[in-house]
Design a protein around this motif. Structure first.
Motif, PDB file in Angstrom:
ATOM      1  N   ALA A   1      24.702  80.530  16.265  1.00  0.00           N
ATOM      2  CA  ALA A   1      23.803  79.268  16.384  1.00  0.00           C
ATOM      3  C   ALA A   1      22.689  79.071  15.698  1.00  0.00           C
ATOM      4  CB  ALA A   1      23.705  79.046  17.788  1.00  0.00           C
ATOM      5  N   LEU A   2      21.922  80.385  15.502  1.00  0.00           N
ATOM      6  CA  LEU A   2      20.551  80.473  14.777  1.00  0.00           C
ATOM      7  C   LEU A   2      20.962  80.274  13.287  1.00  0.00           C
ATOM      8  CD1 LEU A   2      18.338  82.694  16.857  1.00  0.00           C
ATOM      9  CD2 LEU A   2      17.730  80.538  15.725  1.00  0.00           C
ATOM     10  N   GLN A   3      22.137  80.919  12.876  1.00  0.00           N
ATOM     11  CA  GLN A   3      22.364  80.698  11.517  1.00  0.00           C
ATOM     12  C   GLN A   3      22.503  79.732  11.077  1.00  0.00           C
ATOM     13  OE1 GLN A   3      22.096  83.361   9.401  1.00  0.00           O
ATOM     14  NE2 GLN A   3      23.383  82.178   7.667  1.00  0.00           N
ATOM     15  N   VAL A   4      23.340  78.550  11.914  1.00  0.00           N
ATOM     16  CA  VAL A   4      23.604  77.521  11.563  1.00  0.00           C
ATOM     17  C   VAL A   4      22.381  76.677  11.459  1.00  0.00           C
ATOM     18  CG1 VAL A   4      24.579  75.186  12.239  1.00  0.00           C
ATOM     19  CG2 VAL A   4      26.135  77.240  12.355  1.00  0.00           C
ATOM     20  N   LEU A   5      21.420  76.800  12.451  1.00  0.00           N
ATOM     21  CA  LEU A   5      20.367  75.814  12.523  1.00  0.00           C
ATOM     22  C   LEU A   5      19.152  76.389  11.432  1.00  0.00           C
ATOM     23  CD1 LEU A   5      18.686  74.170  14.323  1.00  0.00           C
ATOM     24  CD2 LEU A   5      17.815  75.837  15.618  1.00  0.00           C
ATOM     25  N   ARG A   6      19.038  77.670  11.085  1.00  0.00           N
ATOM     26  CA  ARG A   6      18.387  78.342   9.892  1.00  0.00           C
ATOM     27  C   ARG A   6      18.653  77.650   8.732  1.00  0.00           C
ATOM     28  NH1 ARG A   6      19.177  83.950  10.004  1.00  0.00           N
ATOM     29  NH2 ARG A   6      17.652  83.889   8.288  1.00  0.00           N
ATOM     30  N   THR A   7      20.146  77.459   8.394  1.00  0.00           N
ATOM     31  CA  THR A   7      20.698  76.777   7.168  1.00  0.00           C
ATOM     32  C   THR A   7      20.352  75.479   7.220  1.00  0.00           C
ATOM     33  OG1 THR A   7      22.445  78.250   7.399  1.00  0.00           O
ATOM     34  CG2 THR A   7      22.909  76.164   5.953  1.00  0.00           C
ATOM     35  N   LEU A   8      19.573  74.723   8.302  1.00  0.00           N
ATOM     36  CA  LEU A   8      19.270  73.354   8.369  1.00  0.00           C
ATOM     37  C   LEU A   8      17.861  73.126   8.307  1.00  0.00           C
ATOM     38  CD1 LEU A   8      22.053  71.920  10.558  1.00  0.00           C
ATOM     39  CD2 LEU A   8      22.102  71.404   8.132  1.00  0.00           C
ATOM     40  N   ALA A   9      17.365  74.208   8.305  1.00  0.00           N
ATOM     41  CA  ALA A   9      15.592  74.373   8.774  1.00  0.00           C
ATOM     42  C   ALA A   9      14.929  73.622   7.559  1.00  0.00           C
ATOM     43  CB  ALA A   9      15.417  75.744   8.778  1.00  0.00           C
ATOM     44  N   ASP A  10      15.389  73.419   6.230  1.00  0.00           N
ATOM     45  CA  ASP A  10      14.609  73.032   5.403  1.00  0.00           C
ATOM     46  C   ASP A  10      14.826  71.348   5.360  1.00  0.00           C
ATOM     47  OD1 ASP A  10      17.251  72.427   4.393  1.00  0.00           O
ATOM     48  OD2 ASP A  10      17.138  73.676   2.562  1.00  0.00           O
ATOM     49  N   GLY A  11      15.403  70.793   6.384  1.00  0.00           N
ATOM     50  CA  GLY A  11      15.441  69.372   6.503  1.00  0.00           C
ATOM     51  C   GLY A  11      16.773  68.738   5.691  1.00  0.00           C
ATOM     52  N   ARG A  12      17.496  69.412   5.026  1.00  0.00           N
ATOM     53  CA  ARG A  12      18.797  68.916   4.371  1.00  0.00           C
ATOM     54  C   ARG A  12      19.433  68.335   5.511  1.00  0.00           C
ATOM     55  NH1 ARG A  12      21.436  73.747   1.285  1.00  0.00           N
ATOM     56  NH2 ARG A  12      20.767  74.769   3.145  1.00  0.00           N
ATOM     57  N   SER A  13      20.500  67.400   5.035  1.00  0.00           N
ATOM     58  CA  SER A  13      21.708  66.746   5.825  1.00  0.00           C
ATOM     59  C   SER A  13      22.886  67.355   5.197  1.00  0.00           C
ATOM     60  CB  SER A  13      21.526  65.227   6.028  1.00  0.00           C
ATOM     61  OG  SER A  13      20.380  64.796   6.601  1.00  0.00           O
ATOM     62  N   LEU A  14      23.732  67.775   5.882  1.00  0.00           N
ATOM     63  CA  LEU A  14      24.901  68.372   5.323  1.00  0.00           C
ATOM     64  C   LEU A  14      26.187  68.009   5.747  1.00  0.00           C
ATOM     65  CD1 LEU A  14      23.834  71.969   4.391  1.00  0.00           C
ATOM     66  CD2 LEU A  14      23.994  70.250   2.780  1.00  0.00           C
ATOM     67  N   PRO A  15      27.363  67.901   4.992  1.00  0.00           N
ATOM     68  CA  PRO A  15      28.605  67.447   5.858  1.00  0.00           C
ATOM     69  C   PRO A  15      28.871  69.053   6.357  1.00  0.00           C
ATOM     70  CG  PRO A  15      28.668  66.889   3.492  1.00  0.00           C
ATOM     71  CD  PRO A  15      27.495  67.546   3.784  1.00  0.00           C
TER      72      PRO A  15
END
Length: 161
Positions: free
Chosen positions: A41-55
């Motif tokens: 879950a942290l890996q997913v969250l860290r991937t989004l931490a820069d504010g990007r919105s991704l499919p």
């Protein structure tokens, strides 16, 4: 190159792999950051931490996880209001995922613990040693990724002729 030449490198890699795969290490880092999430879950969250919105598919690739695993982690993150989903403004059938403000703060707090621990571990190293370590690790990863696996029975390097 024989097995004796590779032994110190293999030992270092094995120990590093075990360290990074340790659930105890993750638990200690997460506890220090006040985070109660699985490593995935942290890996997913860290991937989004820069504010990007991704499919979801792009998020899975960026997190280096399969789509099913990311979807499972997203449910947990949504329940804790750390991520949110929304329709793409340019294509209504695409769902975008982004970290909430609290999600970005959680990821940053965890990353701060990770970075701080690494900085403390390397305090006794010279700047040149830290630079060289980074350069050699990147080189090793690049070389491992570009070197094919070969059946040892068919490897010409092992042929005594």
């Amino acid at each position: 190159m024989d097995a004796d030449d590779l032994a110190p490198v293999r030992l270092g890699i094995t120990r590093l792999q075990r360290l990074f795969a340790s659930r105890r290490i993750h638990s200690n880092m997460a506890a220090a950051a006040g985070v109660h999430l699985s490593e995935q879950a942290l890996q997913v969250l860290r991937t989004l931490a820069d504010g990007r919105s991704l499919p979801v598919g792009d998020l899975a690739r960026a997190a280096r996880m399969d789509t099913g695993a990311v979807s499972r982690q997203l449910r947990t993150l949504e329940e804790q209001e750390l991520v949110q989903r929304q329709s793409s403004p340019s294509h209504g059938s695409i769902v975008l995922v982004e970290a909430t403000r609290e999600g970005r703060q959680t990821a940053r707090r965890y990353e701060k613990v990770r970075s701080g621990q690494l900085a403390r571990a390397l305090e006794g190293w010279t700047p040149e040693e830290r630079t060289e370590l980074g350069r050699l690790l990147v080189r090793l990863v690049d070389d491992l990724q570009s070197t094919p696996y070969v059946d040892p029975d068919e490897d010409p390097k092992d042929d005594p002729a």
